[in-house]
Design an enzyme around this catalytic site. Structure first.
Site, PDB file in Angstrom:
ATOM      1  N   THR A  20       0.991  -1.082   0.099  1.00  0.00           N
ATOM      2  CA  THR A  20       0.169  -0.134   0.019  1.00  0.00           C
ATOM      3  C   THR A  20       0.968   1.329  -0.095  1.00  0.00           C
ATOM      4  O   THR A  20       0.301   2.314   0.098  1.00  0.00           O
ATOM      5  CB  THR A  20      -0.889  -0.129   1.112  1.00  0.00           C
ATOM      6  OG1 THR A  20      -0.054  -0.165   2.438  1.00  0.00           O
ATOM      7  CG2 THR A  20      -2.021  -1.058   0.991  1.00  0.00           C
ATOM      8  N   ASP A  94       1.863  -8.502   9.175  1.00  0.00           N
ATOM      9  CA  ASP A  94       2.674  -7.779   9.958  1.00  0.00           C
ATOM     10  C   ASP A  94       4.187  -8.063   9.446  1.00  0.00           C
ATOM     11  O   ASP A  94       4.276  -9.440   9.708  1.00  0.00           O
ATOM     12  CB  ASP A  94       2.667  -7.565  11.441  1.00  0.00           C
ATOM     13  CG  ASP A  94       1.548  -6.551  11.799  1.00  0.00           C
ATOM     14  OD1 ASP A  94       1.161  -5.747  11.118  1.00  0.00           O
ATOM     15  OD2 ASP A  94       0.942  -6.801  13.156  1.00  0.00           O
ATOM     16  N   ASP A 187      19.395   1.162  -7.571  1.00  0.00           N
ATOM     17  CA  ASP A 187      19.745   2.485  -7.804  1.00  0.00           C
ATOM     18  C   ASP A 187      18.965   2.786  -8.989  1.00  0.00           C
ATOM     19  O   ASP A 187      19.362   2.526  -9.868  1.00  0.00           O
ATOM     20  CB  ASP A 187      21.525   2.665  -7.978  1.00  0.00           C
ATOM     21  CG  ASP A 187      21.573   3.994  -7.855  1.00  0.00           C
ATOM     22  OD1 ASP A 187      20.792   4.687  -8.442  1.00  0.00           O
ATOM     23  OD2 ASP A 187      22.604   4.356  -7.253  1.00  0.00           O
ATOM     24  N   HIS A 188      17.786   3.556  -8.921  1.00  0.00           N
ATOM     25  CA  HIS A 188      17.103   3.562 -10.049  1.00  0.00           C
ATOM     26  C   HIS A 188      17.678   4.370 -11.077  1.00  0.00           C
ATOM     27  O   HIS A 188      17.276   4.607 -12.298  1.00  0.00           O
ATOM     28  CB  HIS A 188      15.384   4.275  -9.507  1.00  0.00           C
ATOM     29  CG  HIS A 188      15.449   5.594  -9.311  1.00  0.00           C
ATOM     30  ND1 HIS A 188      16.023   6.009  -8.105  1.00  0.00           N
ATOM     31  CD2 HIS A 188      15.241   6.649  -9.796  1.00  0.00           C
ATOM     32  CE1 HIS A 188      15.866   7.580  -8.099  1.00  0.00           C
ATOM     33  NE2 HIS A 188      15.379   7.784  -9.292  1.00  0.00           N
ATOM     34  N   LYS A 192      17.811   4.474 -15.909  1.00  0.00           N
ATOM     35  CA  LYS A 192      17.474   5.627 -16.749  1.00  0.00           C
ATOM     36  C   LYS A 192      18.201   5.204 -18.118  1.00  0.00           C
ATOM     37  O   LYS A 192      19.492   4.881 -18.098  1.00  0.00           O
ATOM     38  CB  LYS A 192      17.906   7.167 -16.169  1.00  0.00           C
ATOM     39  CG  LYS A 192      17.268   7.372 -14.925  1.00  0.00           C
ATOM     40  CD  LYS A 192      17.368   8.695 -14.582  1.00  0.00           C
ATOM     41  CE  LYS A 192      16.685   8.899 -12.957  1.00  0.00           C
ATOM     42  NZ  LYS A 192      15.299   9.509 -13.054  1.00  0.00           N
ATOM     43  N   HIS A 250      23.407   7.598  -6.175  1.00  0.00           N
ATOM     44  CA  HIS A 250      23.089   8.205  -7.643  1.00  0.00           C
ATOM     45  C   HIS A 250      24.441   8.840  -8.147  1.00  0.00           C
ATOM     46  O   HIS A 250      25.003   8.447  -9.314  1.00  0.00           O
ATOM     47  CB  HIS A 250      22.062   8.737  -7.600  1.00  0.00           C
ATOM     48  CG  HIS A 250      20.721   8.689  -7.038  1.00  0.00           C
ATOM     49  ND1 HIS A 250      20.316   7.017  -7.290  1.00  0.00           N
ATOM     50  CD2 HIS A 250      19.666   8.992  -6.277  1.00  0.00           C
ATOM     51  CE1 HIS A 250      19.323   7.027  -6.379  1.00  0.00           C
ATOM     52  NE2 HIS A 250      18.572   7.943  -5.954  1.00  0.00           N
ATOM     53  N   LYS A 350      18.355  20.346  -3.720  1.00  0.00           N
ATOM     54  CA  LYS A 350      16.842  20.354  -3.814  1.00  0.00           C
ATOM     55  C   LYS A 350      16.346  21.830  -3.727  1.00  0.00           C
ATOM     56  O   LYS A 350      17.280  22.634  -3.311  1.00  0.00           O
ATOM     57  CB  LYS A 350      16.091  19.610  -2.515  1.00  0.00           C
ATOM     58  CG  LYS A 350      16.069  18.146  -2.459  1.00  0.00           C
ATOM     59  CD  LYS A 350      15.215  17.609  -1.706  1.00  0.00           C
ATOM     60  CE  LYS A 350      15.518  16.040  -1.683  1.00  0.00           C
ATOM     61  NZ  LYS A 350      15.055  15.268  -3.038  1.00  0.00           N
TER      62      LYS A 350
HETATM   63  C1  BG6 Z   1      15.837   9.448  -4.733  1.00  0.00           C
HETATM   64  C2  BG6 Z   1      15.792  10.342  -3.284  1.00  0.00           C
HETATM   65  O1  BG6 Z   1      16.667   8.247  -4.405  1.00  0.00           O
HETATM   66  O2  BG6 Z   1      16.108  10.262  -5.791  1.00  0.00           O
HETATM   67  C3  BG6 Z   1      15.013  11.370  -3.698  1.00  0.00           C
HETATM   68  O3  BG6 Z   1      15.521   9.616  -2.194  1.00  0.00           O
HETATM   69  C4  BG6 Z   1      15.191  12.087  -4.994  1.00  0.00           C
HETATM   70  O4  BG6 Z   1      15.353  12.418  -2.632  1.00  0.00           O
HETATM   71  C5  BG6 Z   1      15.196  11.287  -6.063  1.00  0.00           C
HETATM   72  O5  BG6 Z   1      14.069  13.307  -5.234  1.00  0.00           O
HETATM   73  C6  BG6 Z   1      15.408  11.890  -7.400  1.00  0.00           C
HETATM   74  O6  BG6 Z   1      15.089  10.897  -8.338  1.00  0.00           O
HETATM   75  P1  BG6 Z   1      14.722  11.214 -10.110  1.00  0.00           P
HETATM   76  O7  BG6 Z   1      14.498   9.937 -10.612  1.00  0.00           O
HETATM   77  O8  BG6 Z   1      13.279  12.055  -9.725  1.00  0.00           O
HETATM   78  O9  BG6 Z   1      15.637  12.409 -10.245  1.00  0.00           O
END
Ligand code: BG6
Length: 533
Positions: A20, A94, A187-188, A192, A250, A350
């Site tokens: 959720t 849980d 690590d997203h 990309k 990142h 930020k």
């Molecule tokens: C995340 C951070 O891993 O990456 C966030 O925790 C950040 O704080 C975000 O805003 C940025 O990702 P993107 O893909 O929006 O650049």
């Protein structure tokens, strides 16, 4: 035209802990729906959404479809994913309650029968980090992490620990349960599109690779600029800060991909071996070089998009006296043959004016033999900009004669934009990453030693800040960060290069390629004095 034949992944059940939560709703459901509509999920597949609240299967199916629509999936995509939506089941428990695990195991075995998923599992931990360890332990204790003739993989979101010591402990628990090869650390940024393209650009072009070293490159700048603030995540963020939230993962991933040597092969380990070497070559940050290497900032009240924006200390669930950084700039050196003498400048923050992620490579000046007497500011530097977001592409700046002029030289730009105006929508990072976990390909996930060296590096800085009680330098929301970040580069005669969107407006003598709101926005953001490079 090249035709790639991609076989469908093996059957499996995907168990999402934290069904959720925000990540599942914003990223996982939309990615699964898209993969389903494109026929990229396993033929035999189902999702078990695990959460603490009471819910029915019908409710979570509706949630998944609403989440996909909210993320931009059209009716055709959602209709194309109907098969998947009917295969989502809810399981209430849980996460740290031992007695729930035998029930869960039983339920998964039943669903294996229904869907013919053969005991293969992906456990996705989309939960608060304090549950990562307990869930791994309990799955292990209940024999759910290993079964002969089947596979079980675990996917862990960041943060992977709060520092090196806690990351080590977490890693021990995860690898005890699953073994390193079956732990997928997300690590997203690695999902990309342009990051995957970066290796191709570097290693598949005679034009770039021979110049990719300190003989030809003057400096490298890597930026992830965000316009957002902490967006309701103050509770987590205030204990973390930009160094741990962005640099440890990142930013250092962008750095390693930019600086690494060509891998001997394109398999996951060969690539990660090279990335680790970069981390190991980073010049340590010491009390003696801290000030000349790292800048720590925090946004105060300011203006964004013409509206007043609150300062960080006024954000929800943030300590009003907080000394947590929302901005970090670093001057780093990679002490190896390739990069000797080249500063790598990293910055992330930020509440900056523009959202962008870019890698800018600035080449060295020509000796000035032919165009004698001209300074580099007249000639303009050769720049290669790898644009990661919001637009994806590559931009190259070089000098040319202005047609019809008396020998005026102007910088001109060649711009390749991968996702502009072609109708091509690059897949979201999570689509790619989920598809890779299903296929068992860990290339785009971080290996333990990468995480370990990255923490070791970041811990040095955090430790020195703590010892010295380094205060944050305030910058107004909507500005380009604290003045210290400019001083960091000025010591070596450098300055931050504006994000691509803003470069277009920088020189009136250069044709402005873009137009519209973004250009105006950049213009309005840069008072005259800050515009020249
Ligand atoms: C995340 C951070 O891993 O990456 C966030 O925790 C950040 O704080 C975000 O805003 C940025 O990702 P993107 O893909 O929006 O650049």
């Amino acid at each position: 035209m090249s035709i790639a034949v991609v076989s469908r992944p093996e059957p499996c059940l995907m168990v999402i802990f934290g069904a959720t939560g925000d990540l599942t709703q914003r990223k996982l459901y939309p990615a699964l729906v898209k993969l389903a509509a494109e026929g990229r999920l396993p033929e035999h597949f189902a999702v078990v959404a695990v959460g603490r609240r009471e819910k029915t299967d019908i409710q979570v199916r509706k949630e998944a479809s609403r989440a996909a629509a909210a993320a931009g999936a059209g009716p055709a995509t959602i209709a194309g994913a109907e098969g998947l939506l009917q295969h989502i089941h809810y399981f209430q428990m849980d996460f740290d309650e031992e007695a729930s695990y035998p029930r869960l195991r039983q339920r998964l075995a039943e669903l294996d029968e229904v869907y013919n998923t053969r005991g293969n599992r992906i456990y996705f931990l989309a939960v608060a980090p304090q549950y990562f360890g307990p869930i791994a332990d309990l799955l292990y204790q209940h024999g759910m992490t290993y079964q002969q003739g089947t596979w079980q993989r675990v996917v862990v979101e960041k943060p992977f620990g709060q520092d090196l010591a806690s990351a080590r402990q977490l890693n021990e628990r995860l690898t005890r349960a699953f073994g390193e090869r079956r732990v997928f650390r997300i690590d997203h940024y690695l999902g990309k599109e342009m990051l995957q393209n970066l290796m191709v650009i570097r290693f598949a072009n005679t034009l770039f690779e021979p110049l990719w070293n300190g003989r030809f490159i003057e400096e490298v700048q890597i930026s992830i600029n965000e316009t957002v603030g902490v967006e309701g995540r103050g509770g987590y963020y205030d204990g973390s800060g930009a160094l741990r939230d962005m640099v440890q993962n990142h930013m250092l991933q962008l750095l390693t991909l930019t600086a690494m040597e060509p891998p001997v092969d394109l398999d996951a380990d060969s690539i990660r071996d090279e990335k680790v070497k970069v981390l190991r070559s980073l010049r340590p940050i010491t009390p003696a070089n801290l000030e000349a290497s790292v800048v720590r900032g925090q946004y105060g009240p300011g203006t964004l998009d013409g509206k007043p924006a609150a300062g960080y200390r006024q954000e929800e669930r943030v300590d009003p006296g907080s000394n947590t950084e929302t901005y970090v700039a670093l001057k780093l050196h990679i002490d190896n043959f390739r990069w000797s003498g080249v500063p790598f400048y990293l910055r992330t923050g930020k509440r900056l004016p523009v959202r962008s992620a870019e890698i800018v490579v600035r080449f060295r000046e020509q000796p000035g033999v032919l165009y004698f007497g001209r300074t580099s500011s007249e000639l303009g530097p050769n720049l290669l900009v790898v644009r990661i977001q919001p637009e994806e592409g590559v931009f190259l700046q070089f000098n040319a004669r202005q047609p019809g002029s008396q020998g005026t030289i102007v910088p001109v730009r060649m711009d390749y934009c991968q996702n502009c105006g072609t109708g091509l929508n690059s897949p979201e990072a999570y689509e790619r990453l989920l598809a890779d976990v299903m296929r068992g390909d860990s290339t785009l996930f971080t290996r333990w030693d990468e995480v370990e060296y990255a923490w070791e590096f970041v811990d040095q800085i955090a430790g020195l800040w703590e010892q010295a009680g380094t205060p944050v330098e305030l910058y107004p929301a909507g500005s380009w960060g604290p003045p210290g970040a400019d001083r960091l580069l000025a010591q070596s005669g450098h300055r931050w290069i504006l994000p691509f969107q803003c470069l277009l407006t920088e020189r009136p003598d250069v044709q402005v390629i873009g137009s519209g709101p973004m250009v105006e926005r950049c213009q309005s953001r840069f008072p005259e004095a800050q515009v020249e490079r």
